[in-house]
Design an enzyme around this catalytic site. Structure first.
Site, mmCIF file in Angstrom:
data_model
loop_
_atom_site.group_PDB
_atom_site.id
_atom_site.type_symbol
_atom_site.label_atom_id
_atom_site.label_comp_id
_atom_site.label_asym_id
_atom_site.label_seq_id
_atom_site.Cartn_x
_atom_site.Cartn_y
_atom_site.Cartn_z
ATOM 1 C CG HIS A 205 71.438 64.539 36.595
ATOM 2 N ND1 HIS A 205 71.243 63.430 36.382
ATOM 3 C CD2 HIS A 205 69.928 65.121 36.724
ATOM 4 C CE1 HIS A 205 69.841 63.125 36.247
ATOM 5 N NE2 HIS A 205 69.012 63.928 36.707
HETATM 6 C C1 UD1 Z 1 65.886 68.046 35.972
HETATM 7 C C2 UD1 Z 1 64.626 67.245 36.597
HETATM 8 C C3 UD1 Z 1 65.373 65.696 36.732
HETATM 9 C C4 UD1 Z 1 65.855 65.191 35.547
HETATM 10 C C5 UD1 Z 1 66.867 66.147 34.919
HETATM 11 C C6 UD1 Z 1 67.300 65.693 33.614
HETATM 12 C C7 UD1 Z 1 63.381 68.563 38.119
HETATM 13 C C8 UD1 Z 1 62.878 68.724 39.692
HETATM 14 N N1 UD1 Z 1 64.547 67.856 37.990
HETATM 15 O O1 UD1 Z 1 66.708 68.289 36.742
HETATM 16 O O2 UD1 Z 1 64.154 65.017 37.384
HETATM 17 O O3 UD1 Z 1 66.359 63.935 35.765
HETATM 18 O O4 UD1 Z 1 66.101 67.546 34.785
HETATM 19 O O5 UD1 Z 1 68.445 66.556 33.391
HETATM 20 O O6 UD1 Z 1 62.495 69.021 37.360
HETATM 21 N N2 UD1 Z 1 71.286 73.945 34.156
HETATM 22 C C9 UD1 Z 1 72.130 74.576 32.996
HETATM 23 N N3 UD1 Z 1 71.628 74.551 32.145
HETATM 24 C C10 UD1 Z 1 70.545 73.902 31.433
HETATM 25 C C11 UD1 Z 1 69.616 73.247 32.494
HETATM 26 C C12 UD1 Z 1 69.878 73.624 33.719
HETATM 27 O O7 UD1 Z 1 73.219 75.153 33.242
HETATM 28 O O8 UD1 Z 1 70.200 73.878 30.406
HETATM 29 C C13 UD1 Z 1 71.708 74.236 35.362
HETATM 30 C C14 UD1 Z 1 71.337 75.290 36.364
HETATM 31 O O9 UD1 Z 1 72.397 75.639 37.127
HETATM 32 C C15 UD1 Z 1 70.221 74.841 36.985
HETATM 33 C C16 UD1 Z 1 70.474 73.393 37.251
HETATM 34 O O10 UD1 Z 1 71.441 72.938 36.260
HETATM 35 O O11 UD1 Z 1 69.676 75.612 38.307
HETATM 36 C C17 UD1 Z 1 69.716 72.312 37.681
HETATM 37 O O12 UD1 Z 1 68.743 72.334 36.723
HETATM 38 P P1 UD1 Z 1 67.001 72.051 36.701
HETATM 39 O O13 UD1 Z 1 66.565 72.178 35.596
HETATM 40 O O14 UD1 Z 1 66.611 72.825 37.929
HETATM 41 O O15 UD1 Z 1 67.243 70.640 37.239
HETATM 42 P P2 UD1 Z 1 68.128 69.512 36.644
HETATM 43 O O16 UD1 Z 1 69.066 69.271 37.660
HETATM 44 O O17 UD1 Z 1 68.492 69.507 35.277
#
Ligand code: UD1
Length: 355
Positions: A205
């Protein structure tokens, strides 16, 4: 004492569980703020339920966005909450955008901030997590380091005077949940149609893997070619980026599977022949369960897992292949992540420092 925890992403809910239990046991008033960074039930609600964490007192509902938007929205939304609550300590967890935003919000209001999991470093300044953890460590008043290596990084940055080693709270949770597993077969055996001891657990991820279509395609090719079924627990980010890049995970060893709840993840890991991941938490969980891990990154914050032979770093298809096929690691009794009582130590320290 009044403690206020700010959490928002999946690994932070795991870290919050032992802190919430230790705070309750010590009679500490504990306000839990959920930023809303993660909002899918399988990335959020299921952790509160399975790990018996009290429901958040405040939910900021910030959701997804660019790093700047997400960090800024949390910062703006937290101000009023912190001003109203005026806790004795604000506790921030790990290295996500929620961590940095909460630390900034607290220091600007002159509220004492403690950083749990302080001092981890990848020394890769392209990673958003590295920006978040370095900046948070320099903003915080108390640095709660999980390991002696993490404490040495903080000393090297001139932060030794604010640092104490407490152990790793994810080890606290792992030991408790592992001991409470019923012994029933791992749910993933049925849901993914695999046999115990004859599959790999995989998660991918991180931005550096998902957001480069060429690299992601190489990872897909190598996982599809492995010698056993690969149960790929797909984070929404992986699903979204794969679709955008036209990457097809079918036609090989990979079984795409939704993310698992924490107890199911531990059971799946224990039943597997090995783990392939870019998650920080899962590398350590594999080590603690003594399951060989191949980490799809060029560096790791959890260097002890590599030094002890249970984890190898791999980024090319060839390295991933070689990592998974390597001979079984040497057994070890080493316990670099503490004794499973880190959260109690954190609460004692925080209580002891309130005037
Ligand atoms: C975040 C953390 C990472 C951690 C990870 C655990 C940062 C910079 N990164 O990354 O260190 O290892 O969480 O999972 O904070 N999305 C969904 N549903 C959700 C959450 C996210 O669909 O509930 C999708 C969205 O398209 C979003 C993307 O995932 O834009 C990324 O989510 P985001 O919270 O920005 O970062 P993670 O990749 O989850």
């Amino acid at each position: 004492m009044k403690l206020l925890s700010v959490v928002g992403a999946r690994p932070q809910f795991v870290k919050l569980a032992p802190i919430a239990h230790a705070a309750a046991a010590a009679g500490v008033e504990h306000v839990i703020v959920h930023t809303g960074q993660h909002y899918d039930p399988m990335l959020s609600d299921v952790f509160f339920t399975d790990l018996s964490i009290p429901a958040p007192d405040v939910h900021l509902g910030v959701g997804s966005g660019s790093h700047g938007q997400q960090t800024g929205a949390i910062l703006a939304a937290l101000d009023g909450v912190l001003e109203r609550e005026r806790p004795d300590w604000v506790l921030v967890y790990g290295d996500t955008n929620s961590t940095l935003a909460a630390a900034l919000s607290a220091v600007k209001l002159h509220l004492p901030v403690a950083h749990l999991e302080a001092g981890l470093r990848s020394f890769n300044r392209a990673m958003p997590e590295e920006h978040n953890r370095v900046l948070t460590d320099h903003a915080a008043d108390l640095l709660l380091a999980p390991t002696t290596v993490a404490a040495s990084h903080l000393r090297a940055e001139g932060l030794g005077g604010r640092t104490i080693v407490v152990g790793d709270v994810m080890t606290d949770v792992l030991l408790t949940v592992r001991d409470s597993l019923s012994g029933a077969p791992a749910s993933v055996l049925t849901s993914a149609g695999v046999s115990a001891g004859d599959f790999y657990v995989a998660t991918i991820h991180r931005a550096e893997n998902t957001d480069d279509p060429v690299h992601l395609a190489e990872i897909a090719t190598s996982l599809k070619a492995l010698d056993r079924p690969v149960v790929l627990l797909a984070h929404p980010r992986l699903v979204a980026r794969s679709a955008a890049a036209g990457i097809d995970w079918s036609g090989g060893a990979v079984v795409l599977h939704p993310p698992l709840a924490y107890p199911d993840l531990l059971a799946a890991t224990m039943a597997s022949a090995g783990v392939v991941t870019d998650s920080g938490g899962l590398q350590k969980e594999a080590f603690l369960l003594r399951v060989p891990c191949t980490t799809v990154r060029t560096e790791t914050e959890w260097v002890e897992t590599v030094e002890l032979g249970w984890n190898v770093l791999a980024s090319s298809a060839q390295e991933i292949f070689a990592g998974v096929q390597r001979p079984a690691p040497e057994p070890t009794e080493a316990a670099p992540y503490g004794d499973g009582h880190a959260a109690e130590r954190v609460i004692q320290e925080l209580v002891g420092r309130v005037g």
